[in-house]
Write a protein that holds these residues in place. Structure first.
Motif, PDB file in Angstrom:
ATOM      1  N   UNK A 261       0.813  -1.221   0.000  1.00 21.65           N
ATOM      2  CA  UNK A 261       0.000   0.000   0.000  1.00 21.65           C
ATOM      3  C   UNK A 261       0.850   1.276   0.000  1.00 21.65           C
ATOM      4  N   UNK A 262       1.909   1.387   0.817  1.00 24.47           N
ATOM      5  CA  UNK A 262       2.722   2.613   0.746  1.00 24.47           C
ATOM      6  C   UNK A 262       3.280   2.883  -0.648  1.00 24.47           C
ATOM      7  N   UNK A 263       3.658   1.821  -1.375  1.00 18.74           N
ATOM      8  CA  UNK A 263       4.133   2.015  -2.753  1.00 18.74           C
ATOM      9  C   UNK A 263       3.019   2.545  -3.643  1.00 18.74           C
ATOM     10  N   UNK A 264       1.808   2.010  -3.459  1.00 13.27           N
ATOM     11  CA  UNK A 264       0.690   2.482  -4.279  1.00 13.27           C
ATOM     12  C   UNK A 264       0.380   3.944  -3.988  1.00 13.27           C
ATOM     13  N   UNK A 265       0.443   4.340  -2.722  1.00 12.96           N
ATOM     14  CA  UNK A 265       0.185   5.739  -2.373  1.00 12.96           C
ATOM     15  C   UNK A 265       1.270   6.648  -2.921  1.00 12.96           C
ATOM     16  N   UNK A 266       2.508   6.183  -2.860  1.00 11.67           N
ATOM     17  CA  UNK A 266       3.642   7.006  -3.263  1.00 11.67           C
ATOM     18  C   UNK A 266       3.783   7.113  -4.782  1.00 11.67           C
TER      19      UNK A 266
END
Length: 375
Positions: A261-266
């Motif tokens: 999820x952090x990669x998707x947000x970033x």
């Protein structure tokens, strides 16, 4: 004298019979309550009940209902009306569940809930309907992240747990919207761990949680909670011949979610670590008695090519390398290799144990983001 006794006995019997017949009517007449009954005090909830109620009240405000309207297809647009005239298709609506990830208004759900949707909206636990935009999707993990539009009051982010220390038999709770029945709570146990779940593009997701908590269409993307009310997985699939819950549901482990999820947000996408091989189908390998991953083809310019891995010889059909281990861990099937690569991530060096011409060898190989490669 005997006649008198008989008459007395007969009269008594008739009197008893009359009382027996009239008893229901007399009872109704004498004891009927024509006013509301007094409420009997219940007392405290049992500790397990109180804990479940508190868990739901704490987590439910963070769970949302996701709607994704799919634009009409060509078939929809050209569908014939009953009178023979052409009528425009209305498209369709996909629904599922999601949960608030952070105070920035990001919502986590399954990719298959919103895939192909042209308009996405979210209904909060308060009943407010909010438009949402797609931030990023990871089909290989069946995960997607949405961003809420303007809301009157941002729901609280849900508590996050860990899936690394789960035990079979732990109590779990699912909150979702099965068949459109929003904020439905079901409970069960962890039935198994380390299941494998097929995802898109022929990949498998390892470490999947199996549960017997009732999961039905509409639960997809919703949280699977532990007894502390923390998310330990994202409900994503069921096994059911009928399409309804059969007591076999699957959830993406939260440790995977917390990495993706952090990669998707970033960046809007999640790296897809890989080494660049095409592996033989497991059924074919099993028929040949191969215990491991048989390399059919090595992609040009990939880490596998740089490391010198060999695929099947296209001229002779001679078998290529067979991967039987990674970092001193055995590899019996493609999912074992995939799990080790995903665990390592992008840019990490792995030691592969291979069989080449029947002899073991070791190779050093560095993983890369195969999603960035141009086919």
């Amino acid at each position: 004298m005997p006649d008198r006794f008989v008459r007395i006995a007969l009269g008594a019997a008739l009197g008893l019979l009359a009382l027996f017949v009239a008893q229901p009517y007399l009872t109704a007449l004498l004891f009927s309550v024509e006013q509301p009954r007094a409420v009997t005090p219940r007392g405290d909830l049992a500790p397990a009940e109180a804990a479940t109620v508190a868990l739901f009240e704490r987590a439910a405000p963070s769970v949302v209902y996701v709607f994704a309207r799919r634009a009409p297809s060509v078939q929809d647009l050209m569908r014939q009306g009953t009178d023979g005239t052409e009528q425009g298709g209305q498209g369709s609506e996909q629904t599922g569940t999601g949960f608030v990830w952070d105070a920035g208004g990001h919502v986590v759900t399954n990719n298959h809930v919103i895939q192909g949707g042209s308009e996405i909206s979210v209904r909060l636990s308060s009943g407010e309907i909010v438009p949402a935009t797609l931030v990023g999707a990871a089909p290989n993990y069946d995960l997607a992240v949405l961003r809420l539009g303007r809301v009157s009051a941002m729901p609280p982010p849900i508590a996050i747990g860990s899936s690394a220390d789960l035990k079979v038999g732990q109590f779990v709770y699912a909150i979702g919207n099965p068949f459109g029945l929003d904020h439905t709570l079901t409970s069960g146990v962890i039935s198994a761990l380390q299941r494998r779940l097929p995802t898109q593009e022929g990949r498998e997701l390892s470490g999947v949680i199996q549960t017997d908590a009732a999961i039905n269409p509409g639960n997809s993307g919703g949280p699977l909670l532990d007894s502390a009310g923390r998310v330990i997985g994202v409900n994503t699939a069921i096994f059911s011949p009928s399409g309804a819950s059969a007591g076999i549901g699957f959830a993406v482990p939260i440790d995977v979610v917390n990495r993706v999820v952090p990669d998707l947000i970033r960046t809007g996408r999640a790296p897809s670590p890989g080494i660049g091989i095409v592996a033989a189908q497991e059924e074919a390998a099993a028929r040949l008695g191969i215990d491991g991953v048989a390399v059919v083809r090595v992609l040009r310019g990939s880490p596998a090519a740089a490391a010198g891995l060999r695929g099947v010889d296209p001229a002779t059909g001679e078998l290529g390398d067979i991967i039987v281990g990674v970092n001193n861990r055995p590899v019996h099937r493609l999912a074992d290799l995939t799990a080790a690569i995903q665990e390592a991530g992008v840019g990490r060096t792995l030691e592969l144990t291979i069989l080449r011409d029947g002899r073991p060898r070791t190779l050093q190989i560095t993983t890369a983001d195969m999603g960035q490669r141009v086919p």
